[in-house]
Enzyme design. Structure first.
Site, PDB file in Angstrom:
ATOM      1  N   TYR A  66       0.885  -1.316   0.075  1.00 34.86           N
ATOM      2  CA  TYR A  66      -0.043   0.054  -0.006  1.00 34.86           C
ATOM      3  C   TYR A  66       0.858   1.124  -0.069  1.00 34.86           C
ATOM      4  O   TYR A  66       1.920   1.402   0.881  1.00 34.86           O
ATOM      5  CB  TYR A  66      -0.861  -0.002   1.097  1.00 34.86           C
ATOM      6  CG  TYR A  66      -1.947   1.264   1.178  1.00 34.86           C
ATOM      7  CD1 TYR A  66      -3.000   1.233   0.393  1.00 34.86           C
ATOM      8  CD2 TYR A  66      -1.315   2.200   1.665  1.00 34.86           C
ATOM      9  CE1 TYR A  66      -3.707   2.477   0.410  1.00 34.86           C
ATOM     10  CE2 TYR A  66      -2.429   3.577   1.860  1.00 34.86           C
ATOM     11  CZ  TYR A  66      -3.397   3.289   1.059  1.00 34.86           C
ATOM     12  OH  TYR A  66      -4.230   4.683   0.868  1.00 34.86           O
ATOM     13  N   GLN A  81     -10.388   0.708   2.018  1.00 35.77           N
ATOM     14  CA  GLN A  81     -11.106   0.130   0.664  1.00 35.77           C
ATOM     15  C   GLN A  81      -9.919  -0.531  -0.016  1.00 35.77           C
ATOM     16  O   GLN A  81     -10.434  -1.674  -0.421  1.00 35.77           O
ATOM     17  CB  GLN A  81     -11.789   1.012  -0.165  1.00 35.77           C
ATOM     18  CG  GLN A  81     -11.232   2.065  -0.681  1.00 35.77           C
ATOM     19  CD  GLN A  81     -11.375   3.385  -0.005  1.00 35.77           C
ATOM     20  OE1 GLN A  81     -11.279   3.381   1.336  1.00 35.77           O
ATOM     21  NE2 GLN A  81     -11.283   4.861  -0.575  1.00 35.77           N
ATOM     22  N   ASN A  84      -2.832   6.219   6.852  1.00 27.13           N
ATOM     23  CA  ASN A  84      -3.598   6.945   8.124  1.00 27.13           C
ATOM     24  C   ASN A  84      -4.374   6.139   8.874  1.00 27.13           C
ATOM     25  O   ASN A  84      -4.155   4.757   8.662  1.00 27.13           O
ATOM     26  CB  ASN A  84      -4.387   8.027   7.340  1.00 27.13           C
ATOM     27  CG  ASN A  84      -5.448   7.296   6.302  1.00 27.13           C
ATOM     28  OD1 ASN A  84      -5.797   6.058   6.647  1.00 27.13           O
ATOM     29  ND2 ASN A  84      -6.073   8.098   5.527  1.00 27.13           N
ATOM     30  N   SER A 102       4.650   8.660  12.608  1.00 26.86           N
ATOM     31  CA  SER A 102       6.019   8.583  12.363  1.00 26.86           C
ATOM     32  C   SER A 102       6.821   9.530  13.346  1.00 26.86           C
ATOM     33  O   SER A 102       6.062  10.239  14.057  1.00 26.86           O
ATOM     34  CB  SER A 102       6.684   9.174  11.161  1.00 26.86           C
ATOM     35  OG  SER A 102       8.079   8.816  10.956  1.00 26.86           O
ATOM     36  N   GLN A 144      11.167  15.247  10.346  1.00 27.93           N
ATOM     37  CA  GLN A 144      10.043  14.349  11.136  1.00 27.93           C
ATOM     38  C   GLN A 144       8.669  15.117  11.324  1.00 27.93           C
ATOM     39  O   GLN A 144       7.668  14.713  10.972  1.00 27.93           O
ATOM     40  CB  GLN A 144      10.516  13.956  12.393  1.00 27.93           C
ATOM     41  CG  GLN A 144       9.890  12.644  12.780  1.00 27.93           C
ATOM     42  CD  GLN A 144       9.980  11.469  11.750  1.00 27.93           C
ATOM     43  OE1 GLN A 144      11.156  11.413  10.980  1.00 27.93           O
ATOM     44  NE2 GLN A 144       8.898  10.694  11.347  1.00 27.93           N
ATOM     45  N   HIS A 169       5.884  15.378   8.258  1.00 24.50           N
ATOM     46  CA  HIS A 169       5.102  14.243   7.896  1.00 24.50           C
ATOM     47  C   HIS A 169       3.582  14.512   8.342  1.00 24.50           C
ATOM     48  O   HIS A 169       2.820  14.075   7.649  1.00 24.50           O
ATOM     49  CB  HIS A 169       5.544  12.878   8.585  1.00 24.50           C
ATOM     50  CG  HIS A 169       6.559  12.298   8.179  1.00 24.50           C
ATOM     51  ND1 HIS A 169       6.292  11.683   6.863  1.00 24.50           N
ATOM     52  CD2 HIS A 169       7.896  12.044   8.431  1.00 24.50           C
ATOM     53  CE1 HIS A 169       7.728  11.260   6.539  1.00 24.50           C
ATOM     54  NE2 HIS A 169       8.504  11.448   7.457  1.00 24.50           N
ATOM     55  N   GLU A 213      11.075   5.095  16.563  1.00 27.23           N
ATOM     56  CA  GLU A 213      11.035   4.683  15.055  1.00 27.23           C
ATOM     57  C   GLU A 213      12.452   4.906  14.465  1.00 27.23           C
ATOM     58  O   GLU A 213      13.170   4.165  13.982  1.00 27.23           O
ATOM     59  CB  GLU A 213       9.952   5.161  14.377  1.00 27.23           C
ATOM     60  CG  GLU A 213      10.043   4.801  12.879  1.00 27.23           C
ATOM     61  CD  GLU A 213       8.852   5.460  11.981  1.00 27.23           C
ATOM     62  OE1 GLU A 213       8.680   5.269  11.176  1.00 27.23           O
ATOM     63  OE2 GLU A 213       8.545   6.487  12.394  1.00 27.23           O
ATOM     64  N   HIS A 214      12.687   6.118  14.801  1.00 26.52           N
ATOM     65  CA  HIS A 214      14.262   6.641  14.129  1.00 26.52           C
ATOM     66  C   HIS A 214      14.897   7.348  15.224  1.00 26.52           C
ATOM     67  O   HIS A 214      14.348   7.904  16.020  1.00 26.52           O
ATOM     68  CB  HIS A 214      13.824   7.622  13.094  1.00 26.52           C
ATOM     69  CG  HIS A 214      13.044   7.419  11.995  1.00 26.52           C
ATOM     70  ND1 HIS A 214      11.842   7.837  11.770  1.00 26.52           N
ATOM     71  CD2 HIS A 214      13.090   6.782  10.803  1.00 26.52           C
ATOM     72  CE1 HIS A 214      11.346   7.308  10.646  1.00 26.52           C
ATOM     73  NE2 HIS A 214      12.222   6.760  10.307  1.00 26.52           N
ATOM     74  N   ASP A 218      15.332   7.123   4.704  1.00 27.69           N
ATOM     75  CA  ASP A 218      14.222   7.513   4.401  1.00 27.69           C
ATOM     76  C   ASP A 218      14.172   7.208   2.730  1.00 27.69           C
ATOM     77  O   ASP A 218      13.232   6.841   2.043  1.00 27.69           O
ATOM     78  CB  ASP A 218      13.616   8.692   4.411  1.00 27.69           C
ATOM     79  CG  ASP A 218      12.576   8.812   5.595  1.00 27.69           C
ATOM     80  OD1 ASP A 218      12.568   7.835   6.410  1.00 27.69           O
ATOM     81  OD2 ASP A 218      12.303   9.912   6.190  1.00 27.69           O
ATOM     82  N   GLU A 274       2.842 -36.457  29.749  1.00 26.08           N
ATOM     83  CA  GLU A 274       1.858 -35.535  29.597  1.00 26.08           C
ATOM     84  C   GLU A 274       0.355 -35.963  29.180  1.00 26.08           C
ATOM     85  O   GLU A 274      -0.347 -35.256  28.799  1.00 26.08           O
ATOM     86  CB  GLU A 274       2.218 -34.591  28.332  1.00 26.08           C
ATOM     87  CG  GLU A 274       3.253 -33.485  28.521  1.00 26.08           C
ATOM     88  CD  GLU A 274       3.526 -32.790  27.543  1.00 26.08           C
ATOM     89  OE1 GLU A 274       3.054 -32.738  26.388  1.00 26.08           O
ATOM     90  OE2 GLU A 274       4.321 -31.614  27.593  1.00 26.08           O
ATOM     91  N   HIS A 312       0.234 -40.159  21.248  1.00 27.71           N
ATOM     92  CA  HIS A 312       1.625 -39.914  20.723  1.00 27.71           C
ATOM     93  C   HIS A 312       2.491 -40.889  21.130  1.00 27.71           C
ATOM     94  O   HIS A 312       3.462 -41.144  20.333  1.00 27.71           O
ATOM     95  CB  HIS A 312       1.932 -38.386  21.562  1.00 27.71           C
ATOM     96  CG  HIS A 312       1.520 -37.320  20.980  1.00 27.71           C
ATOM     97  ND1 HIS A 312       0.083 -37.002  21.164  1.00 27.71           N
ATOM     98  CD2 HIS A 312       2.007 -35.936  20.350  1.00 27.71           C
ATOM     99  CE1 HIS A 312      -0.144 -35.734  20.463  1.00 27.71           C
ATOM    100  NE2 HIS A 312       0.913 -35.117  20.053  1.00 27.71           N
TER     101      HIS A 312
END
Length: 440
Positions: free
Chosen positions: A127, A189, A212, A236, A258, A261, A331-332, A365, A419, A424
């Site tokens: 995506y 969608q 998003n 981010s 940053q 974003h 994240e960074h 990036d 067990e 088994h």
């Protein structure tokens, strides 16, 4: 610009609360996303065409973008941008090629052979957000490792522009990275179409890519019942570690990179200082640099909103610094220190780390070669960023000879009986008895 909130030598128990991620929209989107997913499952392509008109203002006849249309749009990309994309692709390819798995084969004991085989995922979906900032760089980050791993189908979904076309740079990046199907669909969608399939969109085995809150919610919903996803994702974020020797104009630039974003991005400054006074002086200087540099930015509105969530943490030791880093799990992480080795070795939780004053986050990036699809919202404590391994599944195999089972079987039988799993135990016993008859 508002003054950055300052925190001095926080206790570990308080770090999570003091550095909490921004929650700009508390209302749940779960019900809305559920309805969108169900509509796409029921109406297929017709739903995607309708949502393109509703959410993207685009009138499209087909959700599929043909190869010829992709190449036609790709041809519109400026040659200088093509060259930059090609160079980035080369480095990303080189870094990810080095990650090709080597499957191990182990004889755990005589006659017992175990190994793993790395199998590429057959169908993957990527995506790519569109809107005000079409992320053609993310095409490179996801399609290149998919191509290198040997995925049979790579289905790219991205929102159409208002004229129904796809951004040229996205088309060019797709054309050089082995994308097999392009779909003009965005939002929840698109995720529904990738997960469940439509008349035109093939269903995939795993979905990758940022988005998003609607996209994130959709990925989590389809992951619960239908299709794997790369990782949980959110806004981010960046954490920059500095001291009095750091180039603070570089630091301001990194925080701004940053912040642009979106309004829910977060920038955290960690100042390693000998005293609180020295730490405050450093933060003051960073603030002045941010104000100067922000004046020239095209996304200044986003920046101003995002920096309202910025924080500065003042610490007096590398150990305290590491505590802040590993608790927040950014994240960074940029360690803008001349001597970064000690802190580097103490980092346990981070998506991607940038060392020294010349290693800006923008390099990761776009073009250094590492992947920019990374865990956010503290998920770096348990998730890795996307890598070549993300596009493989691992299957274990074992071969046991008669001699191997004769040797290992009694232990297996003992464990199974302990067990209370008699069947088994019997699966072993019946073979051991057969092996004795073979010897007689």
């Amino acid at each position: 610009m508002d003054r950055i909130d300052r925190i001095v030598r926080p206790k570990q128990s308080d770090i999570g609360k003091l550095l909490c991620r921004p929650q700009l929209e508390a209302d749940s989107v779960s019900d809305t996303v559920s309805r969108i997913i169900e509509t796409v499952r029921r109406d297929g392509d017709r739903a995607l065409v309708s949502y393109a008109a509703k959410f993207d203002g685009a009138v499209i006849d087909s959700v599929l973008v043909s190869r010829s249309e992709m190449l036609k749009m790709a041809a519109k990309v400026d040659p200088a941008l093509k060259n930059a994309i090609d160079r980035a692709a080369q480095n990303i390819r080189k870094f990810h090629e080095a990650q090709k798995p080597t499957d191990e084969r182990v004889e755990t004991e005589p006659g017992v052979y175990c190994w793993r085989k790395s199998i590429p995922l057959e169908h993957v979906g990527i995506y790519i957000p569109g809107g005000s900032a079409p992320l053609f760089s993310t095409v490179l980050m996801l399609a290149i490792p998919a191509q290198l791993s040997g995925c049979e189908k790579v289905v790219l979904a991205t929102p159409p522009r208002s004229d129904g076309t796809i951004d040229p740079a996205i088309c060019y990046a797709a054309s050089i990275t082995g994308v097999t199907t392009m779909v003009a669909a965005g939002g929840a969608q698109a995720i529904a179409a990738l997960a469940y399939g439509t008349e035109s969109v093939p269903a995939v085995d795993k979905i990758f890519g940022p988005g998003n809150r609607f996209v994130t919610e959709a990925k989590q919903q389809v992951a619960a019942s239908q299709c794997a996803i790369d990782m949980p994702a959110g806004p981010s974020e960046i954490m920059v570690v500095v001291d009095r020797h750091s180039n603070l104009s570089f630091v301001a630039a990194d925080m701004l990179s940053q912040a642009e974003h979106g309004p829910d991005s977060q920038s955290i400054l960690v100042v390693l200082a000998s005293t609180e006074e020295e730490g405050n002086e450093i933060v003051d200087t960073v603030e002045r640099n941010i104000e100067i540099q922000a004046e020239n930015l095209s996304r200044k509105t986003f920046v101003e909103s995002s920096l309202r969530h910025a924080k500065a943490v003042i610490v007096t030791s590398v150990e305290e610094c590491a505590l802040v880093v590993n608790t927040y799990a950014p994240e960074h992480l940029i360690i803008n220190l001349a001597d970064f080795v000690e802190l580097e070795q103490m980092v346990r939780n981070a998506g991607s780390v940038f060392l020294g004053q010349w290693a800006c986050e923008s390099a990761g990036d776009y073009a250094s070669g590492t992947n920019h699809t990374l865990p956010t919202a503290g998920w770096a404590r348990s998730y890795s960023g996307v890598s070549l391994d993300s596009f493989f599944k691992k299957i274990t195999f074992q071969r046991i000879t008669k001699q191997g089972l004769v040797s290992l079987g009694p232990s297996i039988e003992t464990l199974a009986k302990a067990e209370s799993l008699d069947a088994h135990a019997n699966a072993v016993r019946i073979r051991l008895e057969a092996s004795k008859k073979d010897q007689s």
